[in-house]
Design a protein around this motif. Structure first.
Motif, PDB file in Angstrom:
ATOM      1  N   GLN A  96      29.775 -18.442  57.633  1.00  0.00           N
ATOM      2  CA  GLN A  96      30.468 -17.774  56.537  1.00  0.00           C
ATOM      3  C   GLN A  96      31.864 -17.342  56.960  1.00  0.00           C
ATOM      4  O   GLN A  96      32.824 -17.483  56.194  1.00  0.00           O
ATOM      5  N   VAL A  97      31.991 -16.815  58.170  1.00  0.00           N
ATOM      6  CA  VAL A  97      33.299 -16.402  58.674  1.00  0.00           C
ATOM      7  C   VAL A  97      34.209 -17.613  58.843  1.00  0.00           C
ATOM      8  O   VAL A  97      35.405 -17.556  58.523  1.00  0.00           O
ATOM      9  N   ALA A  98      33.651 -18.711  59.311  1.00  0.00           N
ATOM     10  CA  ALA A  98      34.452 -19.924  59.470  1.00  0.00           C
ATOM     11  C   ALA A  98      34.961 -20.418  58.123  1.00  0.00           C
ATOM     12  O   ALA A  98      36.084 -20.925  58.026  1.00  0.00           O
ATOM     13  N   LEU A  99      34.168 -20.278  57.072  1.00  0.00           N
ATOM     14  CA  LEU A  99      34.610 -20.691  55.746  1.00  0.00           C
ATOM     15  C   LEU A  99      35.713 -19.789  55.202  1.00  0.00           C
ATOM     16  O   LEU A  99      36.533 -20.221  54.398  1.00  0.00           O
ATOM     17  N   MET A 100      35.723 -18.529  55.618  1.00  0.00           N
ATOM     18  CA  MET A 100      36.727 -17.596  55.119  1.00  0.00           C
ATOM     19  C   MET A 100      37.908 -17.417  56.061  1.00  0.00           C
ATOM     20  O   MET A 100      38.804 -16.640  55.784  1.00  0.00           O
ATOM     21  N   LYS A 160      31.507 -13.980  47.296  1.00  0.00           N
ATOM     22  CA  LYS A 160      31.236 -12.830  48.172  1.00  0.00           C
ATOM     23  C   LYS A 160      31.707 -11.533  47.508  1.00  0.00           C
ATOM     24  O   LYS A 160      31.011 -10.520  47.536  1.00  0.00           O
ATOM     25  N   ALA A 161      32.888 -11.567  46.895  1.00  0.00           N
ATOM     26  CA  ALA A 161      33.419 -10.368  46.232  1.00  0.00           C
ATOM     27  C   ALA A 161      32.539  -9.966  45.058  1.00  0.00           C
ATOM     28  O   ALA A 161      32.263  -8.781  44.860  1.00  0.00           O
ATOM     29  N   ARG A 162      32.085 -10.919  44.278  1.00  0.00           N
ATOM     30  CA  ARG A 162      31.211 -10.600  43.143  1.00  0.00           C
ATOM     31  C   ARG A 162      29.887  -9.997  43.614  1.00  0.00           C
ATOM     32  O   ARG A 162      29.358  -9.078  43.003  1.00  0.00           O
ATOM     33  N   GLU A 200      38.340 -20.921  51.364  1.00  0.00           N
ATOM     34  CA  GLU A 200      37.803 -21.464  50.129  1.00  0.00           C
ATOM     35  C   GLU A 200      37.714 -20.337  49.099  1.00  0.00           C
ATOM     36  O   GLU A 200      37.042 -19.336  49.322  1.00  0.00           O
ATOM     37  N   LYS A 201      38.365 -20.528  47.990  1.00  0.00           N
ATOM     38  CA  LYS A 201      38.409 -19.490  46.960  1.00  0.00           C
ATOM     39  C   LYS A 201      37.029 -19.227  46.357  1.00  0.00           C
ATOM     40  O   LYS A 201      36.708 -18.096  46.011  1.00  0.00           O
ATOM     41  N   ASP A 202      36.243 -20.263  46.230  1.00  0.00           N
ATOM     42  CA  ASP A 202      34.902 -20.068  45.675  1.00  0.00           C
ATOM     43  C   ASP A 202      34.052 -19.156  46.560  1.00  0.00           C
ATOM     44  O   ASP A 202      33.298 -18.320  46.062  1.00  0.00           O
TER      45      ASP A 202
END
Length: 107
Positions: A68-72, A85-87, A78-80
């Protein structure tokens, strides 16, 4: 000259075997029931197996979090992923959306 003769006592023959039995009994008992005996080793082994399972679960959780950290992280943002995650963290959605939460992001 007077000489004293002593009768051989049968109790004297039992002293060494009695001490030996007591010695072996003491150490035999502690070998099985002591702090480092066979029963304690069995308990340690059970706790080791449980801790290994916990470690495996934590390692899997860590790998998931690292993904997950690598994706962010920078470069592959990645905006999705950020939106999802924010939602989830804010527990918000738009009025025209249907939200189904998966246990993927639960702590």
């Amino acid at each position: 000259m007077w000489t004293r003769h002593h009768k051989k006592r049968k109790i004297g023959r039992l002293v060494l075997p009695a001490v030996t039995i007591a010695f072996l009994g003491y150490f035999g008992y502690h070998c099985i029931h002591g702090d480092y005996g066979l029963i304690a080793a069995e308990h340690f082994e059970k706790r080791r197996v449980v801790r290994e399972r916990e470690l495996a679960a934590l390692v899997d959780q860590r790998k998931t979090l690292e993904n997950q950290v690598a994706l962010m992280s920078d470069g592959s943002l990645e905006k999705d992923m950020i939106d999802e995650k924010a939602r989830y963290q804010l527990n918000m959605s738009r009025p025209d959306e249907i939200v189904i939460f998966n246990s993927y992001f639960k702590n």
